[in-house]
Design a protein around this motif. Structure first.
Motif, PDB file in Angstrom:
ATOM      1  N   GLU A  35       0.818  -1.218   0.000  1.00  0.00           N
ATOM      2  CA  GLU A  35       0.000   0.000   0.000  1.00  0.00           C
ATOM      3  C   GLU A  35       0.848   1.263   0.000  1.00  0.00           C
ATOM      4  N   ASN A  36       2.154   1.111   0.133  1.00  0.00           N
ATOM      5  CA  ASN A  36       3.059   2.257   0.213  1.00  0.00           C
ATOM      6  C   ASN A  36       3.875   2.346  -1.078  1.00  0.00           C
ATOM      7  N   GLU A  37       3.584   3.340  -1.910  1.00  0.00           N
ATOM      8  CA  GLU A  37       4.237   3.459  -3.217  1.00  0.00           C
ATOM      9  C   GLU A  37       5.749   3.613  -3.102  1.00  0.00           C
ATOM     10  N   GLN A  38       6.206   4.321  -2.074  1.00  0.00           N
ATOM     11  CA  GLN A  38       7.649   4.522  -1.903  1.00  0.00           C
ATOM     12  C   GLN A  38       8.357   3.207  -1.552  1.00  0.00           C
ATOM     13  N   LEU A  39       7.713   2.388  -0.714  1.00  0.00           N
ATOM     14  CA  LEU A  39       8.306   1.096  -0.358  1.00  0.00           C
ATOM     15  C   LEU A  39       8.281   0.126  -1.538  1.00  0.00           C
ATOM     16  N   VAL A  40       7.218   0.201  -2.335  1.00  0.00           N
ATOM     17  CA  VAL A  40       7.149  -0.628  -3.548  1.00  0.00           C
ATOM     18  C   VAL A  40       8.281  -0.248  -4.498  1.00  0.00           C
ATOM     19  N   LEU A  41       8.486   1.055  -4.684  1.00  0.00           N
ATOM     20  CA  LEU A  41       9.566   1.534  -5.557  1.00  0.00           C
ATOM     21  C   LEU A  41      10.932   1.123  -5.019  1.00  0.00           C
ATOM     22  N   LYS A  42      11.129   1.252  -3.712  1.00  0.00           N
ATOM     23  CA  LYS A  42      12.419   0.874  -3.105  1.00  0.00           C
ATOM     24  C   LYS A  42      12.683  -0.620  -3.284  1.00  0.00           C
ATOM     25  N   THR A  43      11.653  -1.432  -3.089  1.00  0.00           N
ATOM     26  CA  THR A  43      11.800  -2.881  -3.270  1.00  0.00           C
ATOM     27  C   THR A  43      12.207  -3.203  -4.703  1.00  0.00           C
ATOM     28  N   ALA A  44      11.569  -2.535  -5.660  1.00  0.00           N
ATOM     29  CA  ALA A  44      11.899  -2.763  -7.073  1.00  0.00           C
ATOM     30  C   ALA A  44      13.323  -2.323  -7.386  1.00  0.00           C
ATOM     31  N   LYS A  45      13.719  -1.171  -6.875  1.00  0.00           N
ATOM     32  CA  LYS A  45      15.076  -0.672  -7.131  1.00  0.00           C
ATOM     33  C   LYS A  45      16.131  -1.575  -6.509  1.00  0.00           C
ATOM     34  N   ASP A  46      15.838  -2.112  -5.329  1.00  0.00           N
ATOM     35  CA  ASP A  46      16.792  -3.007  -4.668  1.00  0.00           C
ATOM     36  C   ASP A  46      17.060  -4.259  -5.502  1.00  0.00           C
ATOM     37  N   LEU A  47      16.048  -4.710  -6.238  1.00  0.00           N
ATOM     38  CA  LEU A  47      16.188  -5.954  -6.999  1.00  0.00           C
ATOM     39  C   LEU A  47      16.551  -5.732  -8.464  1.00  0.00           C
ATOM     40  N   VAL A  48      15.968  -4.716  -9.072  1.00  0.00           N
ATOM     41  CA  VAL A  48      16.154  -4.501 -10.513  1.00  0.00           C
ATOM     42  C   VAL A  48      17.270  -3.505 -10.795  1.00  0.00           C
ATOM     43  N   GLY A  49      17.356  -2.469  -9.975  1.00  0.00           N
ATOM     44  CA  GLY A  49      18.326  -1.405 -10.199  1.00  0.00           C
ATOM     45  C   GLY A  49      17.649  -0.048 -10.120  1.00  0.00           C
ATOM     46  N   GLU A  50      18.438   0.979 -10.214  1.00  0.00           N
ATOM     47  CA  GLU A  50      17.926   2.339 -10.038  1.00  0.00           C
ATOM     48  C   GLU A  50      17.085   2.822 -11.213  1.00  0.00           C
ATOM     49  N   ASN A  51      17.260   2.215 -12.374  1.00  0.00           N
ATOM     50  CA  ASN A  51      16.616   2.721 -13.591  1.00  0.00           C
ATOM     51  C   ASN A  51      15.172   2.234 -13.716  1.00  0.00           C
ATOM     52  N   ASP A  63      -5.752 -13.957  -7.364  1.00  0.00           N
ATOM     53  CA  ASP A  63      -6.640 -12.931  -6.818  1.00  0.00           C
ATOM     54  C   ASP A  63      -6.570 -12.867  -5.296  1.00  0.00           C
ATOM     55  N   THR A  64      -5.578 -13.552  -4.709  1.00  0.00           N
ATOM     56  CA  THR A  64      -5.460 -13.552  -3.248  1.00  0.00           C
ATOM     57  C   THR A  64      -4.117 -13.030  -2.741  1.00  0.00           C
ATOM     58  N   VAL A  65      -3.069 -13.129  -3.548  1.00  0.00           N
ATOM     59  CA  VAL A  65      -1.732 -12.720  -3.104  1.00  0.00           C
ATOM     60  C   VAL A  65      -1.212 -11.613  -4.013  1.00  0.00           C
ATOM     61  N   LYS A  66      -0.743 -10.546  -3.399  1.00  0.00           N
ATOM     62  CA  LYS A  66      -0.221  -9.421  -4.176  1.00  0.00           C
ATOM     63  C   LYS A  66       1.248  -9.631  -4.532  1.00  0.00           C
ATOM     64  N   SER A  67       1.644  -9.012  -5.620  1.00  0.00           N
ATOM     65  CA  SER A  67       3.045  -8.976  -6.027  1.00  0.00           C
ATOM     66  C   SER A  67       3.315  -7.608  -6.650  1.00  0.00           C
ATOM     67  N   ILE A  68       4.529  -7.408  -7.105  1.00  0.00           N
ATOM     68  CA  ILE A  68       4.953  -6.108  -7.635  1.00  0.00           C
ATOM     69  C   ILE A  68       5.391  -6.280  -9.087  1.00  0.00           C
ATOM     70  N   VAL A  69       5.029  -5.303  -9.911  1.00  0.00           N
ATOM     71  CA  VAL A  69       5.547  -5.245 -11.280  1.00  0.00           C
ATOM     72  C   VAL A  69       6.353  -3.959 -11.419  1.00  0.00           C
ATOM     73  N   ALA A  70       7.537  -4.091 -11.996  1.00  0.00           N
ATOM     74  CA  ALA A  70       8.398  -2.930 -12.235  1.00  0.00           C
ATOM     75  C   ALA A  70       8.724  -2.859 -13.717  1.00  0.00           C
ATOM     76  N   GLY A  71       8.828  -1.639 -14.222  1.00  0.00           N
ATOM     77  CA  GLY A  71       9.210  -1.426 -15.616  1.00  0.00           C
ATOM     78  C   GLY A  71      10.466  -0.580 -15.685  1.00  0.00           C
ATOM     79  N   ALA A  72      11.365  -0.948 -16.584  1.00  0.00           N
ATOM     80  CA  ALA A  72      12.631  -0.219 -16.710  1.00  0.00           C
ATOM     81  C   ALA A  72      12.931   0.051 -18.175  1.00  0.00           C
ATOM     82  N   GLU A  73      13.502   1.217 -18.422  1.00  0.00           N
ATOM     83  CA  GLU A  73      13.949   1.587 -19.767  1.00  0.00           C
ATOM     84  C   GLU A  73      15.330   0.981 -20.001  1.00  0.00           C
TER      85      GLU A  73
END
Length: 201
Positions: A35-51, A63-73
């Motif tokens: 529910e926290n956009e900043q924490l979602v972004l930090k989690t993605a950056k920690d795994l994928v990178g800063e970009n 439909d029961t468990v959430k996950s995160i999708v990240a997009g990078a250029e």
């Protein structure tokens, strides 16, 4: 002899207790993080990178468990485009479970968000490059629907050749009429005379 058997039996019991104790107990994902956009972004950056150009938390796999999708250029010597990453909670931590291949597109001036179709129990990612690759004389619009439950990317490419010539290429892996109709109806609003082509993209 009997005491040796008892000793071996006791050692085996202790061994299995120790091994069982070393196994990680199941830890549920931290739902408040989603529910926290900043924490979602930090989690993605920690795994994928800063970009990272895009992140979203949602029910992408079930439909029961959430996950995160990240997009990078991606902008390297021999590679140029975009990639999406599925970040799932596995064995008590977030891990990259899947990443798309390199897709046509850019995150500059694009439309990207999660969408939900009525006959799907999971959410999908929709990407549209909008006017970024369009010029005065013509150009291209790239669009993708990403199903992270099936780990499939469905693509559409609108080519504006001239004012009267517009074609829409759909990837051959589109096996659901709802996705096909989604692409066609979206582009037909702006280009009612478009010509439909289905081929491998």
């Amino acid at each position: 002899m009997l005491s040796n058997k008892i000793l071996i039996g006791l050692l085996l019991v202790v061994f299995f207790i120790v091994i069982g104790g070393c196994k990680k107990s199941y830890e549920p994902p931290p739902h408040n993080l989603f529910e926290n956009e900043q924490l979602v972004l930090k989690t993605a950056k920690d795994l994928v990178g800063e970009n990272i150009s895009f992140t979203s938390a949602g029910f992408f796999e079930t439909d029961t468990v959430k996950s995160i999708v990240a997009g990078a250029e991606v902008s390297e010597k021999n590679e140029w485009g975009i990639k999406f990453y599925l970040i799932s909670w596995m064995e008590g931590e977030f891990k990259i479970k899947y990443q798309t291949g390199l897709l046509n597109g850019s995150f500059v001036q694009c439309l990207v968000n999660k969408i939900k179709f009525s006959n799907y129990d999971n959410e999908l990612i929709y990407y549209n490059s909008k006017n970024y690759f369009l010029g005065n004389a013509g150009g291209d619009v790239y669009s993708h629907v990403i199903d992270l439950k099936k780990l499939k990317v469905y693509s559409a490419h609108l080519a504006v050749i001239s004012e009267g010539r517009v074609s829409l290429d759909l990837s051959q892996n589109i096996d659901d009429p709802m996705i096909k109709n989604f692409f066609v109806s979206y582009f037909r609003r702006d280009y009612p005379n478009l010509r439909l082509v289905e081929r491998a993209l």
